[in-house]
Write a protein that holds these residues in place. Structure first.
Motif, PDB file in Angstrom:
ATOM      1  N   GLU B 284       0.788  -1.153  -0.010  1.00 53.17           N
ATOM      2  CA  GLU B 284       0.178   0.093  -0.009  1.00 53.17           C
ATOM      3  C   GLU B 284       0.987   1.383  -0.014  1.00 53.17           C
ATOM      4  O   GLU B 284       1.778   1.540   1.086  1.00 53.17           O
ATOM      5  CB  GLU B 284      -0.874  -0.125   1.458  1.00 53.17           C
ATOM      6  CG  GLU B 284      -2.069   0.895   1.270  1.00 53.17           C
ATOM      7  CD  GLU B 284      -2.640   1.102   2.625  1.00 53.17           C
ATOM      8  OE1 GLU B 284      -3.434   2.047   2.923  1.00 53.17           O
ATOM      9  OE2 GLU B 284      -2.390  -0.036   3.499  1.00 53.17           O
ATOM     10  N   GLY B 286       1.957   4.610   0.827  1.00 56.64           N
ATOM     11  CA  GLY B 286       1.392   5.556   2.017  1.00 56.64           C
ATOM     12  C   GLY B 286       1.486   6.962   1.115  1.00 56.64           C
ATOM     13  O   GLY B 286       1.707   7.045   0.057  1.00 56.64           O
ATOM     14  N   ARG B 287       1.156   7.930   1.926  1.00 58.12           N
ATOM     15  CA  ARG B 287       1.149   9.515   1.310  1.00 58.12           C
ATOM     16  C   ARG B 287       2.530  10.071   1.492  1.00 58.12           C
ATOM     17  O   ARG B 287       3.220   9.555   2.815  1.00 58.12           O
ATOM     18  CB  ARG B 287       0.242  10.098   2.234  1.00 58.12           C
ATOM     19  CG  ARG B 287      -0.765  10.986   1.461  1.00 58.12           C
ATOM     20  CD  ARG B 287      -1.710  11.765   2.668  1.00 58.12           C
ATOM     21  NE  ARG B 287      -3.135  11.426   2.248  1.00 58.12           N
ATOM     22  CZ  ARG B 287      -3.948  11.781   3.322  1.00 58.12           C
ATOM     23  NH1 ARG B 287      -3.587  11.872   4.593  1.00 58.12           N
ATOM     24  NH2 ARG B 287      -5.303  11.612   2.841  1.00 58.12           N
ATOM     25  N   PHE B 288       3.052  10.899   0.819  1.00 52.94           N
ATOM     26  CA  PHE B 288       4.286  11.501   1.002  1.00 52.94           C
ATOM     27  C   PHE B 288       3.740  12.660   1.817  1.00 52.94           C
ATOM     28  O   PHE B 288       3.010  13.396   1.735  1.00 52.94           O
ATOM     29  CB  PHE B 288       4.951  11.902  -0.216  1.00 52.94           C
ATOM     30  CG  PHE B 288       5.672  10.882  -1.075  1.00 52.94           C
ATOM     31  CD1 PHE B 288       6.466   9.960  -0.427  1.00 52.94           C
ATOM     32  CD2 PHE B 288       5.032  10.832  -2.306  1.00 52.94           C
ATOM     33  CE1 PHE B 288       6.991   8.997  -1.024  1.00 52.94           C
ATOM     34  CE2 PHE B 288       5.974   9.662  -3.156  1.00 52.94           C
ATOM     35  CZ  PHE B 288       6.514   8.653  -2.631  1.00 52.94           C
ATOM     36  N   LYS B 291      -0.942  15.306   5.579  1.00 54.71           N
ATOM     37  CA  LYS B 291      -2.079  16.106   5.188  1.00 54.71           C
ATOM     38  C   LYS B 291      -2.897  15.978   6.348  1.00 54.71           C
ATOM     39  O   LYS B 291      -3.723  17.006   6.972  1.00 54.71           O
ATOM     40  CB  LYS B 291      -2.839  15.484   3.907  1.00 54.71           C
ATOM     41  CG  LYS B 291      -4.020  16.236   3.516  1.00 54.71           C
ATOM     42  CD  LYS B 291      -4.741  15.574   2.536  1.00 54.71           C
ATOM     43  CE  LYS B 291      -6.081  16.261   2.113  1.00 54.71           C
ATOM     44  NZ  LYS B 291      -7.101  15.488   1.266  1.00 54.71           N
ATOM     45  N   ASP B 292      -2.820  14.892   7.153  1.00 54.87           N
ATOM     46  CA  ASP B 292      -4.026  14.798   8.367  1.00 54.87           C
ATOM     47  C   ASP B 292      -2.952  14.176   9.540  1.00 54.87           C
ATOM     48  O   ASP B 292      -1.916  13.911   9.463  1.00 54.87           O
ATOM     49  CB  ASP B 292      -5.186  14.017   7.706  1.00 54.87           C
ATOM     50  CG  ASP B 292      -6.462  14.328   8.779  1.00 54.87           C
ATOM     51  OD1 ASP B 292      -6.343  15.098   9.737  1.00 54.87           O
ATOM     52  OD2 ASP B 292      -7.340  14.128   8.308  1.00 54.87           O
ATOM     53  N   ASP B 295      -0.969  11.035   9.273  1.00 55.95           N
ATOM     54  CA  ASP B 295       0.305  11.222   8.583  1.00 55.95           C
ATOM     55  C   ASP B 295       1.289  11.242   9.223  1.00 55.95           C
ATOM     56  O   ASP B 295       2.603  11.370   9.147  1.00 55.95           O
ATOM     57  CB  ASP B 295       0.218  12.119   7.414  1.00 55.95           C
ATOM     58  CG  ASP B 295      -0.992  11.739   6.458  1.00 55.95           C
ATOM     59  OD1 ASP B 295      -1.212  10.424   6.009  1.00 55.95           O
ATOM     60  OD2 ASP B 295      -1.704  12.669   5.946  1.00 55.95           O
ATOM     61  N   SER B 358      -9.382  17.949   6.747  1.00 53.42           N
ATOM     62  CA  SER B 358      -8.062  17.457   7.304  1.00 53.42           C
ATOM     63  C   SER B 358      -7.302  18.414   8.091  1.00 53.42           C
ATOM     64  O   SER B 358      -7.814  19.482   7.802  1.00 53.42           O
ATOM     65  CB  SER B 358      -7.408  16.908   5.883  1.00 53.42           C
ATOM     66  OG  SER B 358      -7.446  18.305   4.995  1.00 53.42           O
ATOM     67  N   GLN B 394       6.814  18.358   7.585  1.00 55.78           N
ATOM     68  CA  GLN B 394       5.920  17.189   7.049  1.00 55.78           C
ATOM     69  C   GLN B 394       4.868  17.618   6.021  1.00 55.78           C
ATOM     70  O   GLN B 394       4.417  16.816   5.093  1.00 55.78           O
ATOM     71  CB  GLN B 394       5.540  16.394   8.244  1.00 55.78           C
ATOM     72  CG  GLN B 394       6.524  15.426   8.928  1.00 55.78           C
ATOM     73  CD  GLN B 394       5.757  14.661  10.108  1.00 55.78           C
ATOM     74  OE1 GLN B 394       5.132  13.466   9.801  1.00 55.78           O
ATOM     75  NE2 GLN B 394       6.267  15.095  11.150  1.00 55.78           N
ATOM     76  N   TYR B 398       3.914  17.078   2.051  1.00 57.01           N
ATOM     77  CA  TYR B 398       2.590  16.700   1.344  1.00 57.01           C
ATOM     78  C   TYR B 398       2.378  17.644   0.103  1.00 57.01           C
ATOM     79  O   TYR B 398       1.999  17.388  -0.897  1.00 57.01           O
ATOM     80  CB  TYR B 398       1.412  16.880   2.498  1.00 57.01           C
ATOM     81  CG  TYR B 398       0.342  16.452   1.649  1.00 57.01           C
ATOM     82  CD1 TYR B 398      -0.127  15.198   1.332  1.00 57.01           C
ATOM     83  CD2 TYR B 398      -0.741  17.684   1.332  1.00 57.01           C
ATOM     84  CE1 TYR B 398      -1.496  14.959   0.809  1.00 57.01           C
ATOM     85  CE2 TYR B 398      -1.647  17.314   0.775  1.00 57.01           C
ATOM     86  CZ  TYR B 398      -2.218  15.890   0.415  1.00 57.01           C
ATOM     87  OH  TYR B 398      -3.338  15.899  -0.335  1.00 57.01           O
ATOM     88  N   GLU B 402       2.639  15.589  -3.084  1.00 59.48           N
ATOM     89  CA  GLU B 402       1.523  14.862  -3.368  1.00 59.48           C
ATOM     90  C   GLU B 402       0.505  16.010  -4.341  1.00 59.48           C
ATOM     91  O   GLU B 402      -0.061  15.668  -5.061  1.00 59.48           O
ATOM     92  CB  GLU B 402       0.753  14.647  -2.189  1.00 59.48           C
ATOM     93  CG  GLU B 402       1.348  13.535  -1.515  1.00 59.48           C
ATOM     94  CD  GLU B 402       1.014  12.069  -1.981  1.00 59.48           C
ATOM     95  OE1 GLU B 402       0.350  11.870  -2.904  1.00 59.48           O
ATOM     96  OE2 GLU B 402       1.553  11.118  -1.471  1.00 59.48           O
ATOM     97  N   GLU B 403       0.707  17.394  -3.809  1.00 59.78           N
ATOM     98  CA  GLU B 403       0.002  18.345  -4.689  1.00 59.78           C
ATOM     99  C   GLU B 403       0.604  19.201  -5.658  1.00 59.78           C
ATOM    100  O   GLU B 403       0.093  19.893  -6.440  1.00 59.78           O
ATOM    101  CB  GLU B 403      -0.638  19.288  -3.583  1.00 59.78           C
ATOM    102  CG  GLU B 403      -1.880  18.526  -2.841  1.00 59.78           C
ATOM    103  CD  GLU B 403      -2.475  19.922  -1.539  1.00 59.78           C
ATOM    104  OE1 GLU B 403      -1.879  20.854  -1.567  1.00 59.78           O
ATOM    105  OE2 GLU B 403      -3.729  19.553  -1.458  1.00 59.78           O
TER     106      GLU B 403
END
Lengths: 255, 446
Positions: B284, B286-288, B291-292, B295, B358, B394, B398, B402-403
């Motif tokens: 899976e 994960g997010r880099f 965001k919330d 994380d 978030s 951190q 994100y 991610e964005e």
């Protein structure tokens, strides 16, 4: 470095010049001053020249971990290929990154900041000062860089270097662990500040000017730019100069 | 004698215990919504940090006045709790001043010390109320304290003042009763501070005095239990969490950013480097970055629950000082408020983390995190080693990875670095140009 390596020489240190040291018009003078000191003292050193790339610090602080690691891994490959053991740099950001962050990526070196290196040379009697020269007896204040001070707890080495010049070292209200940032860290150097009532470097320059010092000493390329701009903002650039530690020593040594 | 008071006491005690247990489980679960992170290395250094920073209040002493005021409340809190132990035993067994016969004259000395501490707490709390509401120390006037946080702080101070008055009233009436030879009451060898209150009660009948003494006793012990429950809902949790919080301090150099091994794997693959850290791609992804709250590391969330909103971080923050929106204290308060929101939603069968909100966006804005100079002033300033910078960085990861929504000028800097290996757009071949001047000068000299 490439030249030395090809002729079988192993320099004692690698001088990590950094991007500001290579490209910034004003800050190139610091690189030159430091190199002149090294030459005068006879330290065996090399630089990477075109093989050096940004350590990746601003990319990492701006959140771009991929870009940081691309830079870091490439730099580590180069340095490991030359079997670099000891790195000296005048930039606290490069210092922090190579010292603290490269080991996790396979780059293990002894890393020291030029203020520490200059202090050692003075202590060992290799740098012989002429008694302060144009700085003798003048009020000088030192601006702590965050990445040298709080980030790595180097507070005394730069002050020892200044004291060796036989000057009056005066401290700002916020100094050492409480030192106020110049405003450029965390990749702020590369963008405009967020909306606010004042620029951070102006706030800091006001504090430095309040000490009555005629020279503001710094040990960081970003701080040099920010403090110089702050002093200019207060229209004091003719009375108060901002110098890097290496420049002050070189001036005193007459080189 | 009726055992009714004992039964009531046990009931009150049990109810408070139950509520506390539920609340502590809730907090614990919320903290562990964060990512796992092991910080058990260097135990000697960790114990030492905890002893110095939490137990020894080392970092409070950067400013003397608040440090001394705070120390008085802290010492009183620790020591008066010994008396609470006696309260509890008396409450359960229907005894009165159960320790007195065992300690002899030392008991009277101890009571005088407790009374002194109660006065010290009174003085400190009044001073703190003045600092907050009259002289308005700047760090208490920031917008993130508007509303409940300011009320919370004042409530705690007022409750402590009332509790201390209850102790003094109890001792004053208790000693009048003892001097009148009423059975059950033990005459101590003079209680200095509460004796000043005695004239108020001197003319009262035995019955009213017993009523006031009992009322003060009950008020104090129920007050303390209520306070213990209240603490878990308030910023005041630092009285307990400061200890684990300092034990789990970041012991690395403050300038070091934690590595992202998942990125290292990809970078090594891109550069064609085989490394022992190369692993199978995780099942899976994960997010880099963050965001919330889930994380973040659990240490970040514990930090948030430990924060007592003193604002020393914000007072040192160069961005905040110069009028930017960023306030490190608000970052910590936002993390805690989001953890509370998610936790409550989960417990009431709600969507929890998947509520469409978030931490970044609904609580913390990009403008705030972008203003940070990563100077570590906030981390250095925190009396219990909270690290707001870690959370900010951190979240930047994100936004950037991610964005791809970093500020435009940062994106240009990234581009320069990708193409020219420098944050500025200069040809890499020019890197050595500075040496020309040094060479020329040397040639001239020779």
């Amino acid at each position: 470095m490439a030249e030395m390596a090809s002729s079988g020489q192993t320099p004692e240190i690698l001088f990590w010049v950094g991007c500001a040291g290579s490209f910034d018009e004003r800050y190139k003078a610091v690189t030159q001053a430091f190199v002149k000191i090294l030459n005068k003292v006879g330290v065996s050193f090399a630089v990477l020249g075109p093989e050096e790339a940004c350590t990746g610090d601003p990319a990492r602080r701006a959140g771009n971990e991929f870009l940081f690691q691309m830079q870091a891994v490439s730099n580590i490959q180069v340095m490991n290929a030359y079997e670099v053991k000891k790195v000296v740099t005048a930039c606290p950001h490069c210092f922090n990154t190579i010292k603290n962050e490269y080991p996790a990526l396979g780059g293990n070196y002894e890393v020291i900041h030029h203020s520490q290196f200059l202090q050692q040379l003075i202590n060992e009697g290799k740098i012989v000062l002429q008694g302060g020269g144009e700085f003798k007896g003048k009020k000088i204040t030192f601006h702590d860089s965050c990445y040298l001070g709080r980030a790595n707890e180097v507070y005394e080495a730069p002050r020892d270097v200044i004291r060796a010049l036989d000057v009056e070292l005066v401290e700002m209200k916020r100094c050492k662990t409480k030192g106020l940032c110049c405003g450029a860290g965390g990749a702020q150097m590369f963008k405009e500040p967020e909306p606010g009532k004042k620029d951070i470097n102006v706030e800091r320059a006001e504090e430095a000017l309040a000490t009555g010092a005629t020279t503001i000493a710094v040990g960081c390329p970003f701080c040099l730019t920010m403090m110089s701009d702050g002093v200019k903002n207060k229209e004091k650039e003719n009375d108060v100069k901002v110098y890097d530690l290496a420049e002050m020593l070189a001036k005193d040594m007459g080189i | 004698m009726s055992i009714l008071p004992q039964v009531i006491f046990l009931l009150v005690f049990a109810v408070a215990g139950y509520i506390l247990f539920k609340r502590i489980s809730f907090l614990r679960r919320n903290i562990f919504l964060g990512k796992r992170e092991t910080r058990n290395d260097l135990p000697d250094q960790r114990w030492k940090t905890m002893l110095l920073v939490a137990f020894g209040q080392q970092k409070m002493f950067k400013k003397l006045t608040p440090a001394i005021l705070h120390l008085m409340i802290y010492v009183a809190f620790v020591i008066i709790n010994l008396e609470v132990l006696e309260f509890v035993i008396d409450g359960i067994f229907g005894t009165h001043r159960v320790f007195a016969p065992f300690l002899g004259s030392a008991y009277g000395v101890a009571m005088n010390i407790f009374e002194f501490l109660a006065i010290a707490v009174l003085v400190s709390c009044v001073a703190f109320l003045i600092r907050r509401n009259v002289t308005k120390v700047e760090r208490f006037t920031k917008p993130e304290l508007n509303g409940w946080p300011a009320m919370d702080a004042n409530l705690i101070l007022v409750i402590e003042i009332i509790l201390m008055f209850a102790i003094l009233t109890m001792n004053a009436t208790d000693q009048i009763l003892a001097s009148r030879g009423i059975p059950h009451y033990t005459l101590l060898n003079g209680l200095f501070f509460s004796s000043f209150l005695q004239p108020i009660f001197q003319g009262m009948s035995d019955g009213s005095l017993v009523f006031i003494e009992r009322f003060a006793w009950w008020f104090h012990i129920v007050g303390i239990l209520a306070f213990a429950v209240y603490v878990t809902y308030s910023k005041h949790l630092h009285i307990f969490l400061a200890f684990p919080n300092t034990w789990y301090s970041n012991l690395k150099p403050k300038g070091e950013m934690i590595n992202m091994p998942e990125v290292t794997n990809e970078v090594n693959m891109m550069l064609g480097i085989a490394s022992e850290t190369n692993q199978e791609p995780p099942t899976e992804i994960g997010r880099f970055g963050a965001k919330d709250i889930n994380d973040l590391s659990w240490v970040n969330i514990m930090n948030a629950y430990s924060c007592t909103e003193c604002g020393r971080c914000t007072a040192e923050c160069p961005a905040n000082i110069t009028g930017k929106k960023l306030s490190p204290r608000k970052i910590m308060m936002d993390v805690r408020d989001r953890a509370e929101e998610v936790g409550k939603s989960m417990d009431s069968g709600g969507p929890g983390l998947a509520d469409g909100k978030s931490l970044l966006g609904d609580y913390i804005s990009k403008e705030e995190i972008n203003a940070c100079t990563s100077c570590n002033a906030c981390v250095e300033a925190c009396p219990i080693n909270i690290d707001p910078l870690s959370i900010i960085l951190q979240m930047r990861r994100y936004v950037s990875m991610e964005e791809s929504a970093a500020p435009a000028q940062w994106n240009s800097m990234f581009q320069n670095m990708e193409t020219a290996f420098s944050p500025w757009k200069f040809p890499p071949s020019d890197r050595f140009n500075w040496a020309e001047k040094v060479k020329n000068e040397e040639i001239k000299e020779n």
